[in-house]
Design an enzyme around this catalytic site. Structure first.
Site, PDB file in Angstrom:
ATOM      1  CG  HIS A   7      -2.031   0.973   1.179  1.00 42.42           C
ATOM      2  ND1 HIS A   7      -1.862   2.313   1.430  1.00 42.42           N
ATOM      3  CD2 HIS A   7      -3.346   0.804   0.879  1.00 42.42           C
ATOM      4  CE1 HIS A   7      -3.029   2.928   1.290  1.00 42.42           C
ATOM      5  NE2 HIS A   7      -3.940   2.043   0.958  1.00 42.42           N
ATOM      6  CD  GLU A 147     -10.178  -3.645   2.400  1.00 37.94           C
ATOM      7  OE1 GLU A 147     -10.049  -2.657   1.640  1.00 37.94           O
ATOM      8  OE2 GLU A 147      -9.366  -3.925   3.299  1.00 37.94           O
ATOM      9  CD  GLU A 153     -11.867   0.525   9.187  1.00 39.33           C
ATOM     10  OE1 GLU A 153     -11.654   0.456   7.971  1.00 39.33           O
ATOM     11  OE2 GLU A 153     -10.986   0.367  10.054  1.00 39.33           O
ATOM     12  CG  ASP A 180      -7.546  -5.924   5.706  1.00 37.82           C
ATOM     13  OD1 ASP A 180      -6.968  -6.381   6.710  1.00 37.82           O
ATOM     14  OD2 ASP A 180      -7.346  -4.772   5.277  1.00 37.82           O
ATOM     15  CG  HIS A 183     -11.033  -5.024   8.014  1.00 37.79           C
ATOM     16  ND1 HIS A 183     -11.353  -3.919   8.762  1.00 37.79           N
ATOM     17  CD2 HIS A 183     -10.302  -4.555   6.965  1.00 37.79           C
ATOM     18  CE1 HIS A 183     -10.849  -2.832   8.193  1.00 37.79           C
ATOM     19  NE2 HIS A 183     -10.210  -3.190   7.102  1.00 37.79           N
ATOM     20  CG  HIS A 206      -5.674  -5.168   1.937  1.00 41.75           C
ATOM     21  ND1 HIS A 206      -6.628  -4.189   2.072  1.00 41.75           N
ATOM     22  CD2 HIS A 206      -4.920  -4.817   0.855  1.00 41.75           C
ATOM     23  CE1 HIS A 206      -6.469  -3.289   1.104  1.00 41.75           C
ATOM     24  NE2 HIS A 206      -5.445  -3.657   0.354  1.00 41.75           N
ATOM     25  NE  ARG A 212      -5.859  -0.570   9.900  1.00 45.05           N
ATOM     26  CZ  ARG A 212      -6.313  -1.071   8.729  1.00 45.05           C
ATOM     27  NH1 ARG A 212      -5.507  -1.615   7.866  1.00 45.05           N
ATOM     28  NH2 ARG A 212      -7.602  -1.008   8.463  1.00 45.05           N
ATOM     29  CD  GLU A 241      -4.856  -1.880   3.845  1.00 45.72           C
ATOM     30  OE1 GLU A 241      -5.406  -1.175   3.014  1.00 45.72           O
ATOM     31  OE2 GLU A 241      -5.468  -2.710   4.533  1.00 45.72           O
TER      32      GLU A 241
HETATM   33 MN    MN Z   1      -7.510  -3.353   3.855  1.00 47.82          MN
END
Ligand code: MN
Length: 293
Positions: A7, A147, A153, A180, A183, A206, A212, A241
Site C-alpha cells: 500500500h 473489501e 468501518e 483483509d 478486519h 490484504h 496494523r 497494508e
Molecule cells: Mn484493507
C-alpha cells in the site's frame, strides 16, 4: 504465482510527482510487484504522470478507496447515491488511465462508523450502482473488489459470507471478494473458513497485523491464513497494508484511526513484510504438498 503488493501509505501520504516517484521506486526496491494507490479523491491523481512513472520503473498498480457519508451509495438519499456513483466512475477512470486492472476497497458504503442498521432500500441502491460500475469496468478488463471490513468501518459487509451475497446480487463476473486479515481478526471466526467460503471468488487479499504494524508482531494467525490460501490454490494479489502516524494522509489516516507510531522506517517495514509473505507462502505450499503426496 501471486502478485505481491504494498500500500502506498507505507511510503507517502500524498501524491505529488515527487511522492508518486518515491512510492513507486521504493515499492520496486523493496521487491514488490504492485503498488496499491488510494484514490479517495480521484481529482488529486495526475493520471498521465502516474502511468509514466509506473511504466518507467516497471511496476503494476491497483487502486482502492472508501466512500464517505457524502458519497455513500448505500444511502436512501438519491443525491448522495448519485454523488457516490460519480465518484466511483472517476476512480475507475483513474484506474483505467494509470493502467491498473483492479479497483477495490469500501466501494459499497461509507468508510466510517454508522449509527444505524443498513436498510433494504440502501442496499438495493448499492447493488444497482455497483452493477453499472462493474459492467463499465469489464470493458477495460478491470476487476472490482468489495473489501470486507470491520463493524466500525461499515455496517454493510463485515464477513466474507455477506460479501458473497452482495456479489451474487450484483451478478457480474468481474466483482470479487477482497479479504483483509486486520478486519477478519475482528469479525470472522478464524482465518481458514472465510477463505474457503470465498473460494474462487476471492480476488484480492490484504495482509495487515492486528495493530496494523510489523507483520508477525500482533495476534493475526498468518500460518492458518497462508495454509487456507494454498488450500484454495489462490493465485490472486496479496497486498501488504500497514499504517503509522509516521506517514500521514490527511483524509485516510484519521478515517482509519491511525493515532499511534507503529514504525518510522517504511523501507525496513516493507522489506520485512515482503520476506514474511514469501516465507508464509512457501511454508504453506510445502506443507500442502507434504499432506497430499
Ligand atoms: Mn484493507
Amino acid at each position: 504465482m501471486n502478485q505481491i503488493g504494498v500500500h502506498a501509505l507505507v511510503w507517502v501520504g500524498g501524491w505529488s510527482e515527487a511522492e508518486c516517484r518515491r512510492a513507486i521506486e521504493s515499492s520496486k526496491a523493496a521487491g514488490f510487484d504492485l503498488i496499491e494507490i488510494p484514490v479517495l479523491d480521484p481529482s488529486t491523481i495526475d493520471i498521465d504522470m502516474t502511468r509514466q512513472v509506473l511504466q518507467s520503473v516497471g511496476l503494476q498498480a491497483g487502486c482502492s478507496l472508501g466512500l464517505s457519508f457524502d458519497t455513500d451509495i448505500s444511502s436512501v438519499d438519491p443525491a448522495i447515491v448519485a454523488a457516490g456513483d460519480r465518484l466511483l466512475h472517476q476512480a475507475l477512470e483513474v484506474a483505467r488511465g494509470i493502467g491498473a486492472n483492479y479497483l477495490g476497497g469500501i466501494l459499497y458504503s461509507a468508510l466510517g462508523k454508522y449509527s444505524q442498521m443498513p436498510t433494504r432500500e440502501g442496499r438495493a441502491n448499492c447493488v444497482n450502482v455497483l452493477r453499472g460500475l462493474a459492467r463499465e469496468a469489464a470493458a477495460d478488463g478491470i476487476t472490482l473488489g468489495l473489501e470486507t471490513v470491520n463493524r466500525y468501518e461499515s455496517n454493510l459487509l463485515n464477513t466474507a459470507e455477506q460479501t458473497i451475497e452482495m456479489i451474487d446480487a450484483i451478478g457480474e463476473d468481474n466483482v470479487v471478494v477482497h479479504l483483509d486479515t486486520y478486519h477478519m481478526n475482528i469479525e470472522e471466526s478464524g482465518f481458514r473458513t472465510p477463505v474457503l467460503t470465498a473460494g474462487d471468488r476471492l480476488g484480492y487479499v490484504h495482509v495487515g497485523e492486528s495493530h496494523r504494524g510489523y507483520l508477525g508482531t500482533g495476534t493475526i494467525d498468518f500460518p492458518t491464513l497462508f495454509d487456507a490460501l494454498a488450500e484454495i490454490n489462490y493465485q490472486g494479489t496479496i497486498t501488504f497494508e500497514s499504517f503509522s502516524s509516521a506517514v500521514v494522509s490527511p483524509n485516510l489516516s484519521t478515517t482509519l484511526a491511525i493515532w499511534r507510531n507503529l514504525w518510522s522506517d517504511g523501507m525496513h517495514l516493507a522489506r520485512h513484510a515482503r520476506q514474511f509473505i514469501d516465507q508464509g507462502l512457501r511454508t504453506a505450499s510445502r506443507s500442502l504438498a507434504e499432506a497430499n503426496p
